[in-house]
Write a protein that holds these residues in place. Sequence first.
Motif, mmCIF file in Angstrom:
data_model
loop_
_atom_site.group_PDB
_atom_site.id
_atom_site.type_symbol
_atom_site.label_atom_id
_atom_site.label_comp_id
_atom_site.label_asym_id
_atom_site.label_seq_id
_atom_site.Cartn_x
_atom_site.Cartn_y
_atom_site.Cartn_z
ATOM 1 N N UNK A 287 18.579 19.351 60.815
ATOM 2 C CA UNK A 287 18.054 19.695 62.062
ATOM 3 C C UNK A 287 19.027 20.079 63.223
ATOM 4 N N UNK A 288 20.086 19.558 63.164
ATOM 5 C CA UNK A 288 21.258 19.847 63.837
ATOM 6 C C UNK A 288 21.954 21.187 63.673
ATOM 7 N N UNK A 289 21.941 21.539 62.428
ATOM 8 C CA UNK A 289 22.414 22.903 62.295
ATOM 9 C C UNK A 289 21.447 23.884 62.767
ATOM 10 N N UNK A 290 20.247 23.642 62.272
ATOM 11 C CA UNK A 290 19.203 24.596 62.937
ATOM 12 C C UNK A 290 19.080 24.653 64.348
ATOM 13 N N UNK A 291 19.203 23.825 65.032
ATOM 14 C CA UNK A 291 19.497 23.746 66.405
ATOM 15 C C UNK A 291 20.426 24.701 67.043
ATOM 16 N N UNK A 292 21.571 24.467 66.461
ATOM 17 C CA UNK A 292 22.763 25.144 66.830
ATOM 18 C C UNK A 292 22.546 26.379 66.745
ATOM 19 N N UNK A 293 21.910 26.900 65.555
ATOM 20 C CA UNK A 293 21.512 28.126 65.287
ATOM 21 C C UNK A 293 20.225 28.883 65.730
ATOM 22 N N UNK A 294 19.509 28.235 66.441
ATOM 23 C CA UNK A 294 18.366 28.594 66.895
ATOM 24 C C UNK A 294 18.261 29.770 67.685
ATOM 25 N N UNK A 295 19.164 29.914 68.884
ATOM 26 C CA UNK A 295 19.104 31.045 69.699
ATOM 27 C C UNK A 295 19.092 32.377 68.866
ATOM 28 N N UNK A 296 20.106 32.460 67.929
ATOM 29 C CA UNK A 296 20.493 33.664 67.325
ATOM 30 C C UNK A 296 19.295 33.892 66.373
ATOM 31 N N UNK A 297 18.779 32.591 65.758
ATOM 32 C CA UNK A 297 17.667 32.823 64.767
ATOM 33 C C UNK A 297 16.298 33.338 65.307
ATOM 34 N N UNK A 298 16.137 33.106 66.692
ATOM 35 C CA UNK A 298 14.828 33.459 67.204
ATOM 36 C C UNK A 298 15.047 34.726 67.685
#
Length: 800
Positions: free
Chosen positions: A717-728
């Motif tokens: 979850x922490x990893x996905x949160x950090x990557x969320x902006x670029x991922x979106x």
Amino acid sequence: MMSARASRLASSTTGRGHHASAQDRRATTPCRFFQTGSCTKGEACPYSHSLLNRSVVASQEDEPKRDDFTRTIDGAFVQFEAGARVSKIRLPSDFSAVRISGLPLNTSEKSVRDMFAERGLHVSVDDVHMLQMEGSCGASVRSDDVLFSKKTCAIIQPGFTWEGARIYATPIAAPMPSGHNARRVDCKKVHISWHKAVRNVWMNFASGEVAQRVSDLFSKGAYRILNQKVTAGAATEARPAFQSWSPSKNRESWTVMLTEVPATAERSDIMDAITQEKNRPRYIEVGLPTYSADAGQATTIIRSLLTNVGPLEYFEVMLETNARRVKATARFLDEEDARRAVEQLDKKELPFHPKARLTVQMVYSAKFKTGTNIYDAVCPKILPQQKIWKNQNITFRAYNSTDPLRRFRLLKIEGESANDVVVAKADLESILAGVVAKENGITLWDSSLKANGKLYQAIKKLEKECSVVILRDKLKSELRLFGAQDCCEVAQLRLAELIRVESLSTSTRAIELDPHKFFWACHGGFRKIATRLGPEKASFDIISTPKKIVISGPLEDYDVALAIIEGREQVAEPVELLEPGEAAQECSVCWTEADTPIKTACGHVYCLECFERSCIVGDVTTAAFAVLCHGNKGNCRSVIGVEDLQEHLSSAVLEDVLERSFSSHIKRNPNEFRHCPTPDCGYIYRVTSDSRIQNCPNCLRPTCSACHEPHVGMSCAEHHYLMSEGYQEFRKLKEDLGIKDCPMCKTPMEKISGCNHMTCAVCNCHICWVCLKTFPSSDQVYDHMAELHGGLYDVAEVPM
């Protein structure tokens, strides 16, 4: 009066007609216990071990082993079953093992297995390996239950007794399964040697001339003791050696000392070695052996040193009775144990002979299975290489074919230098691969070679005329030449001319068949075409998707075949006594006379080339890769057994089939296994539902087995949160471009046109493009779309 000692000596020299010597006794009857490996006396046994040389008793390492269809691929241990299907995948982390010590003598693998079963732990007899220990037995026990060693140690705690013995359990690194080593360098074997027990012998002569003559004959090897050459010193004048004799009868005394005499030799054996009566000594004195352990005891001690390092697959003593050193071969279950044995035991003092050293050397080997015709053709290229290998102490062996038709030969290269064996392996692979026929750098090929037409028959004739082998590879559209260099060059020139002439008059065209036309072709339609055009111009390809009829000839023949298929030209029904594929020599794939025919266990005949191709392609209509039979008009669909795969495929083709099956299995099961994300790494890891960071054993890259990202020190979850902006942002871009990810393997897909049924090109799952729901078959996708989405197309894309 003659003394007792002299009397014994006389009986050994004058009674040869009445008392058999030790050597004579050994030549009577072979020891049946030695043949089975249970004789403990070795060469001291009074029966003929010397008769049992390597040409009589086959070496375990030289006997062709039945393939167990276990392979090490991408860092995993893969077990294959019938049809080359993957039955089990195990990773090194799946295994655990214990070493049991203190077991009663003569404990068997079965009794150890039963001991574990009584306590709720189930292991296979094949995973129990007995160890020889002083005064007791031990065992190395492996399991693919990762908690096995913990469970065992919890049960077998200090003070645990079994069968009246106090036993102990210690966790150890699990030895890995011993897979087949075709096309790979195997390094689990070691060569071991140690000095045989020897003794010194003194011979006394009355004449210096006779003494020196006997010394020379021993030095030249004309005289041998128990068929072994010994070292003889110069004749020296000495005082009488035997005081029981009267000095008046021994005015002159000359002595010759023999060294490196087998410890089993007796006085009678020395007398037997000196074949001429005039050269026989007056007296013989035999010294003590260099060590007291007999051959069987010494072998047992050496074997126990090895098993203390790790479990062995086999241990074998070479039967070379005339050598000064005992030579043995051992194969460990685990490569690391073999390396450790070399490090720990090489140059080690012998327990039974402290003045001598044990020699342990790593052995590297590679095996190949190739066609007998190919081996015979490339022998002129192998022979000069064999001389080079011999200078590098690399042995090359070609074993006789074991199959009744002698289609294949097993080849092996072996040596103690890893680099030299790897180079030799590459050289042999290059020779066995042949050369691709080319002209001016362009591969020689004609489309008519897809069938067994006029050009193919001309090539088969060319083979004999040029003394080469020409193999046709339909998948790669190329011809490979095997033979001497000059023969291949001549054949290549003539091939170019044949293909040039053929290409001017004919071509090959394929007619694709839908299910209705395929049914028509199977039930007499193809026979009509073959009867009308000639069997050399038409062939049936039932492996490809879609199925095809291949026409080799001018455009007019192609038009005639189309007319027959479409019903525009009528042809009389052909007379057919046997069903297609059931004729004795008719191929079940191409429906022509089988070239190099083979028959499967289910009774259907194939061209060897068609069989290899059908195995490589496999069956793509099932849920998993499988090799199925195409006999009985494609309706047999029996799974090709491992025996047929082993018998009819070369090692190169078999390995390709197994690797394709494994690759297909990984792609079709992304929820079980994934490849390491590092480019060109290739190792796989097991997918888990909970987050686990594991380092790839090959490239050491950390990867989460749940979300497949390298987030060391943080949760998914922490990893996905950090990557969320670029991922979106990336997700929005894919949405703008109309790109969606496969729900199974996450491969990006783009729909250009057509209905909303999509098939992933990687994992082959069937997908509804609207809701991304997956299905096992296309029919279910269509039913789903009709029921929930109102049709097969988007509203804007409904065809008019």
